[in-house]
Design a protein around this motif. Structure first.
Motif, PDB file in Angstrom:
ATOM      1  N   GLY A  49       0.830  -1.197   0.000  1.00  0.00           N
ATOM      2  CA  GLY A  49       0.000   0.000   0.000  1.00  0.00           C
ATOM      3  C   GLY A  49       0.862   1.242   0.000  1.00  0.00           C
ATOM      4  O   GLY A  49       1.913   1.284   0.647  1.00  0.00           O
ATOM      5  N   HIS A  50       0.449   2.236  -0.746  1.00  0.00           N
ATOM      6  CA  HIS A  50       1.207   3.481  -0.843  1.00  0.00           C
ATOM      7  C   HIS A  50       0.812   4.393   0.319  1.00  0.00           C
ATOM      8  O   HIS A  50      -0.312   4.849   0.396  1.00  0.00           O
ATOM      9  CB  HIS A  50       0.919   4.168  -2.184  1.00  0.00           C
ATOM     10  N   ALA A  72      20.593  23.565   3.206  1.00  0.00           N
ATOM     11  CA  ALA A  72      21.801  24.271   3.628  1.00  0.00           C
ATOM     12  C   ALA A  72      21.630  25.788   3.574  1.00  0.00           C
ATOM     13  O   ALA A  72      22.334  26.530   4.265  1.00  0.00           O
ATOM     14  CB  ALA A  72      22.976  23.863   2.736  1.00  0.00           C
ATOM     15  N   GLN A  73      20.674  26.250   2.788  1.00  0.00           N
ATOM     16  CA  GLN A  73      20.434  27.691   2.648  1.00  0.00           C
ATOM     17  C   GLN A  73      19.603  28.268   3.787  1.00  0.00           C
ATOM     18  O   GLN A  73      19.447  29.486   3.887  1.00  0.00           O
ATOM     19  CB  GLN A  73      19.737  27.970   1.317  1.00  0.00           C
ATOM     20  N   GLY A  74      19.054  27.386   4.622  1.00  0.00           N
ATOM     21  CA  GLY A  74      18.292  27.862   5.775  1.00  0.00           C
ATOM     22  C   GLY A  74      16.905  28.377   5.460  1.00  0.00           C
ATOM     23  O   GLY A  74      16.355  29.198   6.198  1.00  0.00           O
ATOM     24  N   GLN A  75      16.311  27.890   4.370  1.00  0.00           N
ATOM     25  CA  GLN A  75      14.955  28.329   4.007  1.00  0.00           C
ATOM     26  C   GLN A  75      13.884  27.426   4.612  1.00  0.00           C
ATOM     27  O   GLN A  75      12.711  27.539   4.278  1.00  0.00           O
ATOM     28  CB  GLN A  75      14.803  28.343   2.483  1.00  0.00           C
ATOM     29  N   GLY A  76      14.317  26.531   5.473  1.00  0.00           N
ATOM     30  CA  GLY A  76      13.393  25.571   6.060  1.00  0.00           C
ATOM     31  C   GLY A  76      13.866  24.170   5.744  1.00  0.00           C
ATOM     32  O   GLY A  76      14.987  23.959   5.280  1.00  0.00           O
ATOM     33  N   SER A  77      13.003  23.207   5.984  1.00  0.00           N
ATOM     34  CA  SER A  77      13.353  21.799   5.802  1.00  0.00           C
ATOM     35  C   SER A  77      12.565  21.206   4.649  1.00  0.00           C
ATOM     36  O   SER A  77      11.359  21.433   4.516  1.00  0.00           O
ATOM     37  CB  SER A  77      13.043  21.031   7.092  1.00  0.00           C
ATOM     38  N   VAL A  78      13.247  20.419   3.805  1.00  0.00           N
ATOM     39  CA  VAL A  78      12.580  19.713   2.710  1.00  0.00           C
ATOM     40  C   VAL A  78      13.266  18.370   2.520  1.00  0.00           C
ATOM     41  O   VAL A  78      14.483  18.257   2.617  1.00  0.00           O
ATOM     42  CB  VAL A  78      12.598  20.542   1.401  1.00  0.00           C
ATOM     43  N   ASP A  79      12.459  17.326   2.282  1.00  0.00           N
ATOM     44  CA  ASP A  79      12.972  15.958   2.117  1.00  0.00           C
ATOM     45  C   ASP A  79      12.307  15.291   0.928  1.00  0.00           C
ATOM     46  O   ASP A  79      11.210  15.674   0.508  1.00  0.00           O
ATOM     47  CB  ASP A  79      12.675  15.114   3.369  1.00  0.00           C
ATOM     48  N   ALA A  80      12.967  14.261   0.414  1.00  0.00           N
ATOM     49  CA  ALA A  80      12.331  13.383  -0.567  1.00  0.00           C
ATOM     50  C   ALA A  80      11.313  12.524   0.174  1.00  0.00           C
ATOM     51  O   ALA A  80      11.663  11.781   1.081  1.00  0.00           O
ATOM     52  CB  ALA A  80      13.367  12.513  -1.265  1.00  0.00           C
ATOM     53  N   ALA A  81      10.049  12.651  -0.180  1.00  0.00           N
ATOM     54  CA  ALA A  81       8.971  11.993   0.559  1.00  0.00           C
ATOM     55  C   ALA A  81       8.529  10.681  -0.076  1.00  0.00           C
ATOM     56  O   ALA A  81       8.314   9.691   0.617  1.00  0.00           O
ATOM     57  CB  ALA A  81       7.765  12.936   0.671  1.00  0.00           C
ATOM     58  N   ASN A  82       8.369  10.680  -1.394  1.00  0.00           N
ATOM     59  CA  ASN A  82       7.905   9.491  -2.104  1.00  0.00           C
ATOM     60  C   ASN A  82       8.775   9.240  -3.318  1.00  0.00           C
ATOM     61  O   ASN A  82       8.864  10.104  -4.201  1.00  0.00           O
ATOM     62  CB  ASN A  82       6.458   9.651  -2.616  1.00  0.00           C
ATOM     63  N   TYR A  83       9.398   8.066  -3.379  1.00  0.00           N
ATOM     64  CA  TYR A  83      10.048   7.621  -4.602  1.00  0.00           C
ATOM     65  C   TYR A  83       9.013   6.795  -5.360  1.00  0.00           C
ATOM     66  O   TYR A  83       8.852   5.604  -5.111  1.00  0.00           O
ATOM     67  CB  TYR A  83      11.289   6.788  -4.283  1.00  0.00           C
ATOM     68  N   ALA A 107       1.743 -11.806   2.484  1.00  0.00           N
ATOM     69  CA  ALA A 107       2.958 -10.991   2.556  1.00  0.00           C
ATOM     70  C   ALA A 107       2.654  -9.529   2.229  1.00  0.00           C
ATOM     71  O   ALA A 107       2.134  -9.220   1.150  1.00  0.00           O
ATOM     72  CB  ALA A 107       3.997 -11.537   1.586  1.00  0.00           C
ATOM     73  N   VAL A 108       2.976  -8.631   3.167  1.00  0.00           N
ATOM     74  CA  VAL A 108       2.785  -7.190   2.979  1.00  0.00           C
ATOM     75  C   VAL A 108       4.154  -6.526   2.902  1.00  0.00           C
ATOM     76  O   VAL A 108       4.967  -6.642   3.814  1.00  0.00           O
ATOM     77  CB  VAL A 108       1.969  -6.574   4.132  1.00  0.00           C
ATOM     78  N   ILE A 109       4.412  -5.822   1.814  1.00  0.00           N
ATOM     79  CA  ILE A 109       5.684  -5.137   1.622  1.00  0.00           C
ATOM     80  C   ILE A 109       5.575  -3.748   2.230  1.00  0.00           C
ATOM     81  O   ILE A 109       4.676  -2.977   1.888  1.00  0.00           O
ATOM     82  CB  ILE A 109       6.041  -5.053   0.129  1.00  0.00           C
ATOM     83  N   GLN A 110       6.483  -3.422   3.126  1.00  0.00           N
ATOM     84  CA  GLN A 110       6.401  -2.177   3.872  1.00  0.00           C
ATOM     85  C   GLN A 110       6.998  -0.992   3.108  1.00  0.00           C
ATOM     86  O   GLN A 110       7.925  -1.157   2.307  1.00  0.00           O
ATOM     87  CB  GLN A 110       7.096  -2.343   5.217  1.00  0.00           C
ATOM     88  N   ASN A 111       6.469   0.181   3.365  1.00  0.00           N
ATOM     89  CA  ASN A 111       6.870   1.391   2.644  1.00  0.00           C
ATOM     90  C   ASN A 111       8.316   1.799   2.884  1.00  0.00           C
ATOM     91  O   ASN A 111       9.023   2.204   1.958  1.00  0.00           O
ATOM     92  CB  ASN A 111       5.982   2.568   3.057  1.00  0.00           C
ATOM     93  N   VAL A 112       8.770   1.730   4.132  1.00  0.00           N
ATOM     94  CA  VAL A 112      10.039   2.378   4.474  1.00  0.00           C
ATOM     95  C   VAL A 112      11.264   1.612   3.998  1.00  0.00           C
ATOM     96  O   VAL A 112      12.334   2.190   3.830  1.00  0.00           O
ATOM     97  CB  VAL A 112      10.160   2.637   5.997  1.00  0.00           C
ATOM     98  N   SER A 172      10.825   8.278   3.807  1.00  0.00           N
ATOM     99  CA  SER A 172      10.338   8.218   2.428  1.00  0.00           C
ATOM    100  C   SER A 172       9.565   6.927   2.146  1.00  0.00           C
ATOM    101  O   SER A 172       9.888   5.862   2.668  1.00  0.00           O
ATOM    102  CB  SER A 172      11.515   8.296   1.457  1.00  0.00           C
ATOM    103  N   VAL A 173       8.559   7.039   1.278  1.00  0.00           N
ATOM    104  CA  VAL A 173       7.855   5.873   0.750  1.00  0.00           C
ATOM    105  C   VAL A 173       8.688   5.313  -0.399  1.00  0.00           C
ATOM    106  O   VAL A 173       8.903   5.979  -1.411  1.00  0.00           O
ATOM    107  CB  VAL A 173       6.456   6.262   0.238  1.00  0.00           C
ATOM    108  N   GLN A 174       9.154   4.084  -0.243  1.00  0.00           N
ATOM    109  CA  GLN A 174      10.035   3.458  -1.241  1.00  0.00           C
ATOM    110  C   GLN A 174       9.199   2.664  -2.259  1.00  0.00           C
ATOM    111  O   GLN A 174       9.326   1.447  -2.379  1.00  0.00           O
ATOM    112  CB  GLN A 174      11.048   2.557  -0.533  1.00  0.00           C
TER     113      GLN A 174
END
Length: 328
Positions: free
Chosen positions: A99-100, A161-172, A237-242, A264-266
């Protein structure tokens, strides 16, 4: 259907079921199917009783449907209603489930790792905690298209690194399709940088930035609710997101569900895992066809089917039965 029977009929199949996450909701979802299958309304009634408000009314009227705390239990219930109809009609039980994001909870209910009642209460709380962690308007998510994963990660690192806040890769989600999440200004900076690198950037209409470090406070609180919820190892069998892996014990399963909030959702790795295991047919069990469309582009997936209408359900049932050799 008994758990043992579910396991037995799934052993030899080349089919996987995938369950959609937030964003697949639609006003009036499953209305036509509910007229044909009493199990749709029965499932919504069961979930509504557990959670204390009318999920079917929200799904059909749209009132509150896009508020995270309501979206999540409605979508989960819709997915399980379709799953039950599929089994009732003699549909092939899949060898794997995935599940996504939110959809991972639908997969766990389908695999009998937790009850529908417990799951809708969990995801309702999950949505509330997510919204509380980042007030509406302060966070954002965006799809970055046309750049490889490493490039998107580098852009996130530069903006952080520029200090504009936080951002991450959330979903691949797929090759060349990564969703980023975080503080609104930081997400907008990544979008601008992606376009300068000849990529595309599309802002997503969400009320919370999921699967990023801003969700850690929500995860800490949510872990307590998970500990108090009765969870068993899945019977399918359930494949986990992380980690795109299958949990081997309940403690590991709980840890992965907690980490899912801020990691991130892998999904790219999840779909690769399914292909590596010989899966050839994918069924999207829930409203919409986003996951089915992504699966169709994969080299080893012969066919992918959504289930969210009468005609699509019938097509999928017959095609999978033929493909799996259950009928000529």
């Amino acid at each position: 259907m008994s758990s043992k029977r579910l396991e037995q009929i799934a052993q030899a199949t080349k089919t996987a079921f995938v369950f959609p996450g937030q964003g697949s909701q639609k006003v009036g979802m499953l209305a036509d199917l509910a007229q044909q299958f009493a199990g749709i309304n029965a499932t919504f009634a069961e979930a509504s009783e557990a959670i204390g408000f009318d999920l079917w009314q929200i799904a059909q009227s749209g009132e509150g449907l896009n508020q995270t705390e309501f979206t999540q239990p409605v979508l989960l219930t819709a997915s399980i209603a379709l799953w039950r109809v599929w089994l009732e009609l003699g549909g092939v039980a899949p060898k794997y489930l995935a599940g996504h994001s939110l959809g991972e909870y639908s997969a766990l209910v389908a695999a009998e790792a937790m009850s529908l009642g417990d799951a809708v209460k969990l995801v309702h709380l999950r949505g509330k905690l997510m919204q509380e962690a980042v007030p509406e308007g302060q966070g954002a998510m965006a799809a970055i298209l046309g750049l490889d994963d490493a490039k998107v990660l580098a852009l996130c690192a530069e903006v952080n690194a520029q200090g504009q806040g936080s951002v991450d890769a959330a979903n691949y989600n797929a090759q060349g399709q990564v969703v980023v999440a975080g503080d609104k200004a930081a997400v907008e900076a990544v979008m601008l940088a992606a376009k300068e690198q000849s990529g595309k950037a599309i802002a997503l209409p969400v009320s919370v930035p999921s699967h990023c470090s801003l969700m850690k406070p929500a995860a800490e609180k949510f872990a307590q609710a998970l500990e108090q919820t009765n969870i068993e190892l899945p019977h399918l069998a359930v494949i986990q997101n992380v980690n795109a892996a299958i949990a081997t014990d309940v403690a590991q399963l709980r840890q992965a569900l907690t980490a899912q909030l801020y990691q991130s959702v892998q999904w790219t790795k999840t779909m690769q895992y399914l292909q590596d295991q010989g899966v050839q047919y994918v069924v999207e069990c829930g409203p919409g066809n986003v996951l089915a469309n992504m699966a169709k582009r994969l080299p080893n997936i012969e066919k992918a089917f959504p289930l969210d209408s009468s005609s699509r359900l019938e097509d999928a049932l017959n095609a999978i039965l033929v493909a799996e050799g259950k009928i000529a």
